[in-house]
Design a protein around this motif. Structure first.
Motif, mmCIF file in Angstrom:
data_model
loop_
_atom_site.group_PDB
_atom_site.id
_atom_site.type_symbol
_atom_site.label_atom_id
_atom_site.label_comp_id
_atom_site.label_asym_id
_atom_site.label_seq_id
_atom_site.Cartn_x
_atom_site.Cartn_y
_atom_site.Cartn_z
ATOM 1 N N GLU A 241 2.164 20.604 -5.485
ATOM 2 C CA GLU A 241 2.925 19.474 -4.786
ATOM 3 C C GLU A 241 2.251 19.019 -3.485
ATOM 4 O OE1 GLU A 241 6.283 21.642 -3.705
ATOM 5 O OE2 GLU A 241 5.562 22.509 -1.965
ATOM 6 N N THR A 242 2.703 18.048 -2.983
ATOM 7 C CA THR A 242 2.073 17.501 -1.811
ATOM 8 C C THR A 242 3.131 16.467 -1.394
ATOM 9 O OG1 THR A 242 0.238 16.327 -0.902
ATOM 10 C CG2 THR A 242 1.192 15.264 -2.972
ATOM 11 N N LEU A 243 2.857 16.043 0.003
ATOM 12 C CA LEU A 243 3.724 15.262 0.579
ATOM 13 C C LEU A 243 3.477 13.737 0.310
ATOM 14 C CD1 LEU A 243 4.280 16.938 4.130
ATOM 15 C CD2 LEU A 243 5.847 16.975 2.514
ATOM 16 N N ASP A 244 4.459 12.774 0.296
ATOM 17 C CA ASP A 244 4.171 11.477 0.017
ATOM 18 C C ASP A 244 3.630 10.690 1.328
ATOM 19 O OD1 ASP A 244 6.311 11.163 1.900
ATOM 20 O OD2 ASP A 244 7.562 10.278 0.350
ATOM 21 N N SER A 245 3.260 9.620 1.306
ATOM 22 C CA SER A 245 2.484 9.110 2.206
ATOM 23 C C SER A 245 3.321 9.282 3.723
ATOM 24 C CB SER A 245 2.185 7.588 2.100
ATOM 25 O OG SER A 245 3.373 6.978 1.681
ATOM 26 N N ASP A 246 4.602 8.942 3.510
ATOM 27 C CA ASP A 246 5.549 9.181 4.668
ATOM 28 C C ASP A 246 5.792 10.731 5.168
ATOM 29 O OD1 ASP A 246 5.900 6.404 4.717
ATOM 30 O OD2 ASP A 246 7.518 6.638 3.270
ATOM 31 N N GLY A 247 5.231 11.599 4.629
ATOM 32 C CA GLY A 247 5.635 12.956 4.917
ATOM 33 C C GLY A 247 7.047 13.366 4.597
ATOM 34 N N VAL B 130 0.800 -0.944 0.062
ATOM 35 C CA VAL B 130 0.115 0.002 0.035
ATOM 36 C C VAL B 130 0.908 1.162 -0.018
ATOM 37 C CG1 VAL B 130 -1.495 1.366 1.355
ATOM 38 C CG2 VAL B 130 -1.927 -1.110 1.160
ATOM 39 N N ASN B 131 1.825 1.153 0.768
ATOM 40 C CA ASN B 131 2.722 2.319 1.139
ATOM 41 C C ASN B 131 3.580 2.499 -0.187
ATOM 42 O OD1 ASN B 131 2.038 3.128 3.636
ATOM 43 N ND2 ASN B 131 3.529 2.189 4.633
ATOM 44 N N ARG B 132 3.860 1.517 -0.877
ATOM 45 C CA ARG B 132 4.716 1.660 -2.069
ATOM 46 C C ARG B 132 4.043 2.370 -3.243
ATOM 47 N NH1 ARG B 132 7.999 -3.098 -5.514
ATOM 48 N NH2 ARG B 132 7.846 -1.962 -7.429
ATOM 49 N N LEU B 133 2.641 1.847 -3.348
ATOM 50 C CA LEU B 133 1.769 2.542 -4.489
ATOM 51 C C LEU B 133 1.910 3.913 -4.206
ATOM 52 C CD1 LEU B 133 0.358 1.865 -6.838
ATOM 53 C CD2 LEU B 133 -1.743 1.412 -5.471
ATOM 54 N N TYR B 134 1.481 4.363 -2.893
ATOM 55 C CA TYR B 134 1.382 5.595 -2.726
ATOM 56 C C TYR B 134 2.336 6.564 -2.867
ATOM 57 C CZ TYR B 134 -2.854 4.212 -0.206
ATOM 58 O OH TYR B 134 -4.024 3.902 0.124
ATOM 59 N N ARG B 135 3.561 5.855 -2.715
ATOM 60 C CA ARG B 135 5.012 6.776 -2.773
ATOM 61 C C ARG B 135 5.369 6.732 -4.238
ATOM 62 N NH1 ARG B 135 9.118 7.777 0.593
ATOM 63 N NH2 ARG B 135 11.068 8.114 -0.307
ATOM 64 N N TYR B 136 5.108 5.779 -4.998
ATOM 65 C CA TYR B 136 5.635 5.522 -6.411
ATOM 66 C C TYR B 136 4.739 5.886 -7.334
ATOM 67 C CZ TYR B 136 9.959 4.019 -4.390
ATOM 68 O OH TYR B 136 11.005 3.871 -3.430
ATOM 69 N N VAL B 137 3.226 5.949 -7.198
ATOM 70 C CA VAL B 137 2.311 6.180 -7.902
ATOM 71 C C VAL B 137 1.612 7.382 -7.891
ATOM 72 C CG1 VAL B 137 0.413 5.094 -9.419
ATOM 73 C CG2 VAL B 137 2.438 3.736 -8.716
ATOM 74 N N LEU B 138 0.965 7.521 -6.532
ATOM 75 C CA LEU B 138 -0.164 8.512 -6.431
ATOM 76 C C LEU B 138 0.196 9.513 -5.682
ATOM 77 C CD1 LEU B 138 -2.963 5.980 -5.126
ATOM 78 C CD2 LEU B 138 -2.534 6.820 -7.400
ATOM 79 N N LEU B 139 1.311 9.490 -5.313
ATOM 80 C CA LEU B 139 1.970 10.890 -4.477
ATOM 81 C C LEU B 139 2.124 11.859 -5.673
ATOM 82 C CD1 LEU B 139 4.809 8.997 -2.942
ATOM 83 C CD2 LEU B 139 2.584 9.251 -2.356
ATOM 84 N N LEU B 140 1.222 13.027 -5.238
ATOM 85 C CA LEU B 140 0.966 14.152 -6.277
ATOM 86 C C LEU B 140 1.554 15.390 -5.868
ATOM 87 C CD1 LEU B 140 -2.728 13.330 -6.910
ATOM 88 C CD2 LEU B 140 -0.780 12.296 -7.953
ATOM 89 N N PRO B 141 2.853 15.725 -5.851
ATOM 90 C CA PRO B 141 3.448 17.108 -5.787
ATOM 91 C C PRO B 141 4.039 17.539 -7.258
ATOM 92 C CG PRO B 141 4.843 15.147 -5.133
ATOM 93 C CD PRO B 141 3.752 14.487 -5.966
#
Length: 231
Positions: free
Chosen positions: A97-103, A9-20
């Motif tokens: 820009e936005t922060l990734d799931s880890d901030g 889940v975190n991997r997908l958010y970090r590499y696909v959905l993270l929207l900065p």
């Protein structure tokens, strides 16, 4: 591959959905006065925030959809059928820009605009593309029999890192993937022939079957291959 230090889940958010978004700067200099006029940087927000609203599909995942809405002076990007969402802060006319799931990291997304002035999609850093869709069709679950689901069960080994395993087990609702390195379990529903999906993470599985209709391989996230182990 499925990151063994981060769950899928975190991997997908970090590499696909993270929207900065990369800051877009427009610099104007009068050549005749270049020696005396200082360099100026301006940002022109000519596109209304409302223009970005809509549903977008991931290029890397046919079942991955994100809904973008306006929230005060920011945008909210939410995974459809999931709870995770990201706040997009404007940095330029078409950039946010936005922060990734880890901030701890920002990844730029730059929206694209047609000649008619319509937002058509976006580049998610250098990781993925989003396409704006006008006719969104929700993912439909397929109901399979116990015998059909049984064909996917087994232990699978990661092709790129031998000795790394996961198991797949049939349930009344679909399949459950268990990562043997951390015992995390992830549920999946059937969405097409030999295709399953975890909606919360937009995590797809695609199986390769043999002539007898039994799974011999599974592709996770459309890129990580796992071979079924004969036991």
């Amino acid at each position: 591959m499925i990151n063994l230090k981060r769950n899928p889940v975190n991997r997908l958010y970090r590499y696909v959905l993270l929207l900065p978004f990369i800051v877009l700067s427009l610099c104007f200099i009068n050549p005749a006065k270049a020696g005396t006029v200082p360099l100026k940087t301006t940002i022109a927000d000519t596109t209304s925030m409302k223009a970005f609203e809509g549903i977008y599909q991931l290029k890397s995942n046919a079942h991955g959809y994100i809904q973008i809405t306006v929230a005060d002076k920011t945008l909210l990007a939410k995974i459809i059928d999931g709870n995770k969402q990201f706040v997009l802060t404007r940095k330029g006319d078409l950039t946010f820009e936005t922060l990734d799931s880890d901030g701890d990291e920002t990844i730029p997304i730059t929206f694209a605009k047609s000649d008619a002035g319509e937002i058509t999609g976006a580049a998610v850093g250098d990781k993925d593309q989003l396409t704006r869709v006008k006719n969104y069709v929700p993912v439909k679950e397929l109901k399979l029999t116990a015998a059909q689901l049984k064909a996917y069960e087994g232990k699978y080994e990661f092709e790129e890192r031998k000795g790394t395993f996961l198991t797949i087990t049939a349930t009344a609702d679909g399949l459950v993937l268990k990562q043997l390195w951390d015992d995390r379990e992830i549920p999946f529903i059937a969405v097409a022939d030999n295709e399953f999906l975890n909606k919360e993470a937009m995590f797809p599985l695609k199986f390769t079957m043999d002539a007898n209709g039994n799974a011999i391989k599974v592709l996770a996230f459309n890129r990580d291959s796992w071979d079924k182990v004969k036991e």
